[in-house]
Design a protein around this motif. Sequence first.
Motif, mmCIF file in Angstrom:
data_model
loop_
_atom_site.group_PDB
_atom_site.id
_atom_site.type_symbol
_atom_site.label_atom_id
_atom_site.label_comp_id
_atom_site.label_asym_id
_atom_site.label_seq_id
_atom_site.Cartn_x
_atom_site.Cartn_y
_atom_site.Cartn_z
ATOM 1 N N ALA A 8 1.926 13.088 -56.848
ATOM 2 C CA ALA A 8 1.755 14.225 -57.758
ATOM 3 C C ALA A 8 1.536 15.502 -56.944
ATOM 4 O O ALA A 8 2.120 16.561 -57.207
ATOM 5 N N GLN A 9 0.718 15.366 -55.898
ATOM 6 C CA GLN A 9 0.443 16.503 -55.013
ATOM 7 C C GLN A 9 1.729 16.988 -54.323
ATOM 8 O O GLN A 9 2.017 18.187 -54.253
ATOM 9 N N LEU A 10 2.527 16.030 -53.869
ATOM 10 C CA LEU A 10 3.772 16.383 -53.199
ATOM 11 C C LEU A 10 4.716 17.156 -54.111
ATOM 12 O O LEU A 10 5.368 18.115 -53.699
ATOM 13 N N GLN A 11 4.748 16.713 -55.359
ATOM 14 C CA GLN A 11 5.610 17.393 -56.334
ATOM 15 C C GLN A 11 5.201 18.859 -56.479
ATOM 16 O O GLN A 11 6.038 19.750 -56.528
ATOM 17 N N GLN A 12 3.868 19.064 -56.513
ATOM 18 C CA GLN A 12 3.359 20.438 -56.622
ATOM 19 C C GLN A 12 3.782 21.271 -55.420
ATOM 20 O O GLN A 12 4.234 22.404 -55.540
ATOM 21 N N TRP A 13 3.615 20.661 -54.235
ATOM 22 C CA TRP A 13 3.972 21.390 -53.019
ATOM 23 C C TRP A 13 5.472 21.700 -52.989
ATOM 24 O O TRP A 13 5.895 22.741 -52.513
ATOM 25 N N GLN A 14 6.257 20.775 -53.504
ATOM 26 C CA GLN A 14 7.694 21.024 -53.513
ATOM 27 C C GLN A 14 8.029 22.231 -54.391
ATOM 28 O O GLN A 14 8.877 23.054 -54.046
ATOM 29 N N GLN A 15 7.319 22.299 -55.543
ATOM 30 C CA GLN A 15 7.568 23.456 -56.427
ATOM 31 C C GLN A 15 7.196 24.761 -55.726
ATOM 32 O O GLN A 15 7.903 25.768 -55.816
ATOM 33 N N GLN A 16 6.054 24.686 -54.995
ATOM 34 C CA GLN A 16 5.637 25.886 -54.259
ATOM 35 C C GLN A 16 6.712 26.275 -53.224
ATOM 36 O O GLN A 16 7.043 27.449 -53.064
ATOM 37 N N ALA A 17 7.256 25.274 -52.556
ATOM 38 C CA ALA A 17 8.302 25.524 -51.554
ATOM 39 C C ALA A 17 9.521 26.163 -52.210
ATOM 40 O O ALA A 17 10.115 27.105 -51.671
ATOM 41 N N ALA A 18 9.869 25.667 -53.406
ATOM 42 C CA ALA A 18 11.033 26.219 -54.097
ATOM 43 C C ALA A 18 10.800 27.689 -54.433
ATOM 44 O O ALA A 18 11.683 28.532 -54.247
ATOM 45 N N GLN A 19 9.564 27.989 -54.893
ATOM 46 C CA GLN A 19 9.263 29.394 -55.216
ATOM 47 C C GLN A 19 9.357 30.294 -53.989
ATOM 48 O O GLN A 19 9.818 31.429 -54.051
ATOM 49 N N LEU A 20 8.907 29.756 -52.861
ATOM 50 C CA LEU A 20 8.905 30.571 -51.628
ATOM 51 C C LEU A 20 10.248 30.538 -50.900
ATOM 52 O O LEU A 20 10.416 31.143 -49.847
ATOM 53 N N HIS A 21 11.211 29.770 -51.436
ATOM 54 C CA HIS A 21 12.545 29.663 -50.838
ATOM 55 C C HIS A 21 12.486 29.085 -49.418
ATOM 56 O O HIS A 21 13.127 29.569 -48.481
#
Length: 695
Positions: A8-21
């Motif tokens: 679940a944590q990884l999924q969150q981090w992935q979303q953050q990565a997507a936002q930051l490109h």
Amino acid sequence: MPVTALLAQLQQWQQQAAQLHIRLPVIWQGSQDNLLSHAAVLLSTISYDKLYWLGTEAPADAVNLTGKQNYQLLGSECDVLVVNAFSGFNADLVAASAGCVKAGGIWLLLCPPFAKWQQQANPAHKSLLPYPLDAATHQGGFLSFWLTQLQQQNALFINEQHATELLSWPAMAQPNQATAPCITAEQQVAVKAILYVVSGHRRRPLVLTADRGRGKSAALGITAAQLAAAGKQIILTAPSPQAAATALTHFSQHVPAAQQSNLQFIPFDELLRSTKTADLLLVDEAAAIPTPVLQQLLQRFSRIVFATTEHGYEGTGRGFQLRFQQYLNQQCPGWRKLQIQQPIRYQQADPLEQLIFNCFLLRQSSNELTYSAKDKISALTYQAKDWLNNTNKLQQVFSLLSLAHYQTQIKDLAALLDNPRLQVVTLEQNSQVLACVLISSEGDIPPELAHQIYLGERRVQGHLLAQSLAFHLAQPELASLSLWRIMRIAVQPALQKQGLGTKLLGFISQQAEQQNIRYLGTSFGVSTELLQFWQRNGYQAIRLGVSSDKASAEYSILMLKPVTADGEVVQQLNRQFGHNLFLTLSGQYPLLNTRLALQLATPLPDIPALTEAELKQLALFCRNQRPYELIEPILQRWFCKHYHALPPELAAPLCSLYWQHSSWPALLTQYGFNNKNSALALFRQHIAKLISAAI
Ligand SMILES: CC(=O)SCCNC(=O)CCNC(=O)[C@H](O)C(C)(C)COP(=O)(O)OP(=O)(O)OC[C@H]1O[C@@H](n2cnc3c(N)ncnc32)[C@H](O)[C@@H]1OP(=O)(O)O
Ligand SMILES: Nc1ncnc2c1ncn2[C@@H]1O[C@H](COP(=O)(O)OP(=O)(O)OP(=O)(O)O)[C@@H](O)[C@H]1O
């Protein structure tokens, strides 16, 4: 942390990565079985279109990269890339594939806990070696180096107990500064530059270079669309249809339907065979296309754009930069080069790109070189074991080798750190490396084994020179002596042709003498300049490889220099070589240029001199009283006897005729003669002068 919470944590981090490109580098340590099942759950919880997988145990929906050539990855993209380090770790492929991951994507390294990985990296666990090196000489230096570097990177580290977040999340990417359809201002400049190739003077090609994902291919497609809309005819070529896909997609997106057919993709080999012309030729991933092909395209098309990456580990080598650009300097002095810095596939401060560049020392040093010819220069020697505590020097040496040598790949870094038979000798001033040499200690092969090599029954790895002496030259006794092979030599580009290379070779000869090394040898793709450099340093040619390097079209030459051994042996081998070269030139070396052939061959003492009668015939030919056809055999023998003393204007065409067996039409074109008579007139004029004393 339970695996469900972690995912679940990884999924969150992935979303953050997507936002930051950016892409998310995730390093997951554990046992292979556990990690494979975690990876399967992770992949079932995140959404992705394309999954790349390096190593064994790839799931059915993945594209397996194992065994692919690095250059095949250029221009391709994925959302998730899994590196299964349990089944090997090909550093060049790891580096080349990382460039494919898109922003918001995950790069997942599955590996043993670091301490265990390090312990297991011995010959008994060959599959875990960081590079498929010779197990007998492997020392684990590269793996230690890579793991030390890796642990300092801005990445997510997960083990059985916990996960650590990125040390720092990069700031939001800069807002867009370009006008659509371009994404960055640099891409816009590139588009303008490409348009200018069509509207400006002819024969001023553009070379567009950038690291991966900077929007080179898109720029080609966008510009092609504009030109096609204006009615221009464009041809696009690339090493493979896949490498042209991005350019074609952007072209289709931006061109009006009615002008779609104004661009044609043609594979480069087909293009060479056809007689098609166009207003503009676009060459994508040019460095992955053999240099002779690029040269022919340059002859055929007066308006060309070459787009390319330049790193050796991407499988294209720096050959493009080192050799083709020199060719452009000679043929099209008005050519332009444009480099795009800012990434588009991900943002500038992308943690994965930084991880790859840092861990494999791929960043070129940007420090200005300060050098004074008057100040002291020291020569220093390094062995594999010295580098771990001297990363700065290792970085300098590896950068210099990559800059100067088109074949340098990450496996060479691995060899430097792992192979105890390799040593590096540098010339340094104020701790800056000015020049370096990579030497492999070879030979000392037991006579019995040397004899088996000679018979072709055995081969020995890591003894290229000894192997070649025993097998190709039938000199097994030389393979049993102590030899040093100079694998690479490089001088900082700004300091070349000032005697540093010679100084370095002089120091190596001294060292070799002190250590009772019998012969020094070297092997490389031969050109007239390099041959001259080695010949001036006392090395003599003893063998020319029969097949030419695909990318450079150069033949590989083997040269030898006696140190504490009998020089007569090398002389003898060199004489034999000259003789054999002469006999086989036409059949075996169709690509060898005449100047180089003349420089390589040695006088052939056993050719009988012309008799008085024959000399008279030749004199009559000079006075136009004998037809060429009659004196041809006489002239041929006279040439073979005296070619080394003839002026180049005469030697070069005669060499083409008699050694390379050029046809007359080819000869006339090559040397710019109007017809056969004007060539013969030149021959007569020269020969008359040269034989006047003899008759
Ligand atoms: C096994 C191998 O690695 S082979 C590949 C060698 N390395 C490379 O090609 C990398 C790029 N080049 C270099 O790093 C350097 O130019 C080297 C190592 C080839 C030569 O080192 P340098 O310091 O430039 O050579 P140096 O000044 O000592 O030259 C000695 C002689 O070599 C010849 N030479 C060297 N470079 C050139 C050149 N580019 N063109 C023509 N002749 C040359 C000249 O005859 C020169 O003698 P001269 O000065 O009396 O004319
Ligand atoms: N102007 C643009 N508009 C939309 N997408 C773009 C644009 N420029 C580039 N991209 C996208 O960014 C990614 C990287 O671009 P591109 O493939 O052209 O880069 P490249 O430098 O050729 O990369 P590589 O070296 O991997 O081939 C691609 O997905 C491409 O579609």
